[in-house]
Enzyme design. Structure first.
Site, mmCIF file in Angstrom:
data_model
loop_
_atom_site.group_PDB
_atom_site.id
_atom_site.type_symbol
_atom_site.label_atom_id
_atom_site.label_comp_id
_atom_site.label_asym_id
_atom_site.label_seq_id
_atom_site.Cartn_x
_atom_site.Cartn_y
_atom_site.Cartn_z
ATOM 1 N N MET A 162 -4.596 3.067 -7.287
ATOM 2 C CA MET A 162 -3.342 2.345 -7.580
ATOM 3 C C MET A 162 -2.186 3.339 -7.712
ATOM 4 O O MET A 162 -1.656 3.571 -8.781
ATOM 5 C CB MET A 162 -3.514 1.516 -8.861
ATOM 6 C CG MET A 162 -2.366 0.577 -9.177
ATOM 7 S SD MET A 162 -2.066 -0.697 -7.925
ATOM 8 C CE MET A 162 -2.930 -2.121 -8.640
ATOM 9 N N GLY A 163 -1.798 3.937 -6.572
ATOM 10 C CA GLY A 163 -0.592 4.763 -6.526
ATOM 11 C C GLY A 163 0.544 3.902 -6.025
ATOM 12 O O GLY A 163 0.510 2.663 -6.142
ATOM 13 N N ARG A 164 1.534 4.539 -5.436
ATOM 14 C CA ARG A 164 2.704 3.790 -4.957
ATOM 15 C C ARG A 164 2.325 2.779 -3.882
ATOM 16 O O ARG A 164 2.763 1.635 -3.896
ATOM 17 C CB ARG A 164 3.745 4.761 -4.390
ATOM 18 C CG ARG A 164 4.423 5.606 -5.444
ATOM 19 C CD ARG A 164 5.253 6.682 -4.774
ATOM 20 N NE ARG A 164 4.387 7.599 -4.045
ATOM 21 C CZ ARG A 164 3.983 8.769 -4.528
ATOM 22 N NH1 ARG A 164 4.401 9.183 -5.686
ATOM 23 N NH2 ARG A 164 3.163 9.535 -3.829
ATOM 24 N N ILE A 165 1.499 3.208 -2.918
ATOM 25 C CA ILE A 165 1.179 2.316 -1.798
ATOM 26 C C ILE A 165 0.267 1.181 -2.274
ATOM 27 O O ILE A 165 0.449 0.025 -1.908
ATOM 28 C CB ILE A 165 0.558 3.097 -0.621
ATOM 29 C CG1 ILE A 165 1.527 4.193 -0.140
ATOM 30 C CG2 ILE A 165 0.215 2.156 0.527
ATOM 31 C CD1 ILE A 165 0.932 5.164 0.882
ATOM 32 N N THR A 244 -6.124 1.812 5.023
ATOM 33 C CA THR A 244 -4.936 2.371 5.679
ATOM 34 C C THR A 244 -4.669 3.780 5.133
ATOM 35 O O THR A 244 -3.576 4.305 5.298
ATOM 36 C CB THR A 244 -3.688 1.495 5.418
ATOM 37 O OG1 THR A 244 -3.527 1.324 4.009
ATOM 38 C CG2 THR A 244 -3.808 0.134 6.078
ATOM 39 N N ARG A 246 -7.240 7.040 4.747
ATOM 40 C CA ARG A 246 -7.810 8.044 5.639
ATOM 41 C C ARG A 246 -9.198 7.572 6.074
ATOM 42 O O ARG A 246 -9.971 7.065 5.245
ATOM 43 C CB ARG A 246 -7.960 9.401 4.937
ATOM 44 C CG ARG A 246 -6.666 10.194 4.755
ATOM 45 C CD ARG A 246 -6.090 10.695 6.084
ATOM 46 N NE ARG A 246 -4.891 11.494 5.906
ATOM 47 C CZ ARG A 246 -3.643 11.020 5.870
ATOM 48 N NH1 ARG A 246 -3.419 9.724 6.016
ATOM 49 N NH2 ARG A 246 -2.619 11.841 5.711
ATOM 50 N N GLU A 275 -10.518 10.127 14.579
ATOM 51 C CA GLU A 275 -9.356 9.572 15.273
ATOM 52 C C GLU A 275 -9.079 10.464 16.468
ATOM 53 O O GLU A 275 -9.108 11.684 16.312
ATOM 54 C CB GLU A 275 -8.134 9.547 14.346
ATOM 55 C CG GLU A 275 -8.265 8.499 13.258
ATOM 56 C CD GLU A 275 -7.088 8.467 12.295
ATOM 57 O OE1 GLU A 275 -6.069 9.141 12.556
ATOM 58 O OE2 GLU A 275 -7.197 7.776 11.282
ATOM 59 N N HIS A 294 -3.541 4.326 13.435
ATOM 60 C CA HIS A 294 -2.880 5.136 12.386
ATOM 61 C C HIS A 294 -1.350 5.038 12.496
ATOM 62 O O HIS A 294 -0.671 6.017 12.802
ATOM 63 C CB HIS A 294 -3.344 6.601 12.460
ATOM 64 C CG HIS A 294 -3.150 7.340 11.157
ATOM 65 N ND1 HIS A 294 -4.015 8.311 10.705
ATOM 66 C CD2 HIS A 294 -2.176 7.251 10.216
ATOM 67 C CE1 HIS A 294 -3.586 8.786 9.544
ATOM 68 N NE2 HIS A 294 -2.471 8.157 9.216
#
Ligand code: GLV
Ligand code: GLV
Length: 329
Positions: A162-165, A244, A246, A275, A294
Site C-alpha cells: 500500500m504505497g502511492r500506487i 502492474t 514487476r 519481458e 509494461h
C-alpha cells in the site's frame, strides 16, 4: 579533459522535455543513445567510462560488474519509480548516489491496474481476438465461446503493497465499485485506513478473502515470487490477480498452472517475467487473461514529468550537492 564540463550519458531516447533541460544547462555535455534498443551491457560500460553522470532506466543493468567498471560515476539518475535494475547498496558503497522519479506515474499506473481488472473480469482482450478471428457470430445469451464475465460491484480488493500506487488503485476501486479494501504492506497506511476503511491483514488472509488481488510493491529479494504456487492455492477460485509492479513478483509458471487448474479465475498483467513475453505464451490465449507490454507509466504527462525529474536530479546534484529524489539505502 576539461574537468569543469560534466559529461552526461543518456541511455535511451527519453522525452525531450527533460533532455532539453540537460542540454541547455551550461557546462553539461550530453550524449544520447538514440537507437530503438537498449544498450548492451558492454556498450553501457564502454559508454559510461567516458562520462560523469548516467541517466538510465529499467532496461539498463547497473549491477556490481558495471559499477566496478564505472566506479568513477558521480551520479546515477534512474528514469522510473522502480530501481530493481540497480544495485543501490553497492553504488552507495562506492559513493555513487542514485536518483529516481517517484510519484510521477502514480495515477497512470493505477489506471492500468484498474483497467486490467475490468478488462480481465470481462475478458475484453479475448473478445477482441474473437472479432479479429471472425467468430463474432450472433448475440449469445450464455456468453461468447461459452464464457461470461464477473461483476466487480461490492467485491473485496486486496492490495499487496500500500504505497502511492496501491492507494491510488484502492481509491479507484472503492469509488467506482464500493469495493472493500484489505491490504498487506510493510507499514500501515493511515490515509487508506481513514479514507477508504482499508484493513491491514496478514498475507494469507489477503489471499483468502480478496476477490481481486493487486500487486503494487517494489521488486526486492523479499517480494520475488511472493505470488507462487502456495499463494495462488490460497486465493479464491473466482479470484483475479493483477500485477502492474514487476514480473518476477509472481512465478509465471505457477500462475499459468493456477489458471489452468482453476485455482484462480483470471489475471491481468502489465509486467511479465521475462519481458518481453514470448508471442506464443499460453497465457496470451486464455480467455480470462489480459496482458499489456509494461505501459503503466506510458502517458505523455507521466513520461514527460519523469524525464524532467530525472534531469533535475542531475542538475540539482551539480548545483547544490542535493538530489531532490534520491533512493535511500
Ligand atoms: C516503471 O516500471 C517504473 O518503475 O517507473
Ligand atoms: C511505489 O512504487 C509506489 O509509488 O507506490
Amino acid at each position: 579533459m576539461n574537468t569543469d564540463i560534466k559529461r552526461i550519458l543518456v541511455t535511451r531516447d527519453f522525452p525531450d522535455k527533460g533532455i532539453e533541460r540537460l542540454k541547455e544547462r551550461a557546462g553539461f555535455k550530453v550524449t544520447l543513445w538514440d537507437l530503438e534498443r537498449p544498450m548492451a551491457p558492454e556498450e553501457l560500460v564502454e559508454g559510461a567510462k567516458s562520462h560523469d553522470a548516467l541517466l538510465c532506466t529499467l532496461s539498463d543493468r547497473i549491477d556490481k560488474a558495471f559499477l566496478d567498471a564505472c566506479a568513477h560515476l558521480e551520479i546515477i539518475s534512474q528514469y522510473a519509480v522502480g530501481y530493481d535494475n540497480i544495485d543501490v547498496a553497492y553504488a552507495d558503497s562506492l559513493g555513487i548516489p542514485v536518483g529516481y522519479t517517484p510519484d510521477a506515474m502514480t495515477e497512470a499506473t493505477a489506471d492500468i491496474s484498474f483497467g486490467l481488472m475490468i478488462a480481465t473480469a470481462r475478458q475484453m482482450f479475448f473478445m477482441h481476438k474473437i472479432i479479429i478471428d471472425g467468430q463474432w457470430g450472433h448475440f449469445r445469451p450464455k456468453g461468447n465461446m461459452g464464457v461470461l464475465g464477473q461483476a466487480l460491484k461490492g467485491r473485496t480488493l486486496g492490495i499487496y503493497g500500500m504505497g502511492r500506487i496501491g492507494l491510488c488503485m484502492a481509491q479507484r476501486c472503492h469509488g467506482a465499485y464500493g469495493m472493500s479494501v484489505l491490504y498487506w504492506s510493510r507499514s500501515s497506511n493511515a490515509e487508506a485506513e481513514k479514507t477508504l476503511g482499508a484493513v491491514r491483514v496478514e498475507f494469507d488472509e489477503l489471499l483468502a478473502q480478496s476477490d481481486v488481488v493487486s500487486a503494487h510493491c517494489a521488486l526486492t529479494p523479499d517480494t520475488r515470487h511472493v505470488f507462487n504456487r502456495a499463494a495462488f492455492k490460497r486465493m479464491k477460485p473466482t479470484g483475479i490477480f493483477i500485477n502492474t509492479a514487476r514480473g518476477p513478483i509472481h512465478d509465471e509458471a505457477a500462475l499459468l498452472e493456477a489458471l489452468e487448474t482453476g485455482e484462480i479465475w483470471g489475471a491481468g498483467l502489465d509486467v511479465t517475467d521475462p519481458e518481453p513475453m514470448a508471442k506464443d505464451h499460453p497465457l496470451l490465449s486464455m480467455p480470462n487473461v489480459c496482458v499489456l507490454p509494461h505501459i503503466g507509466s506510458a502517458t505523455k504527462e507521466a513520461r514527460e514529468l519523469m524525464s524532467v525529474m530525472a534531469a533535475e536530479n542531475i542538475i540539482q546534484f551539480y548545483d547544490t550537492g542535493e538530489i531532490p529524489h534520491q533512493v535511500s539505502v
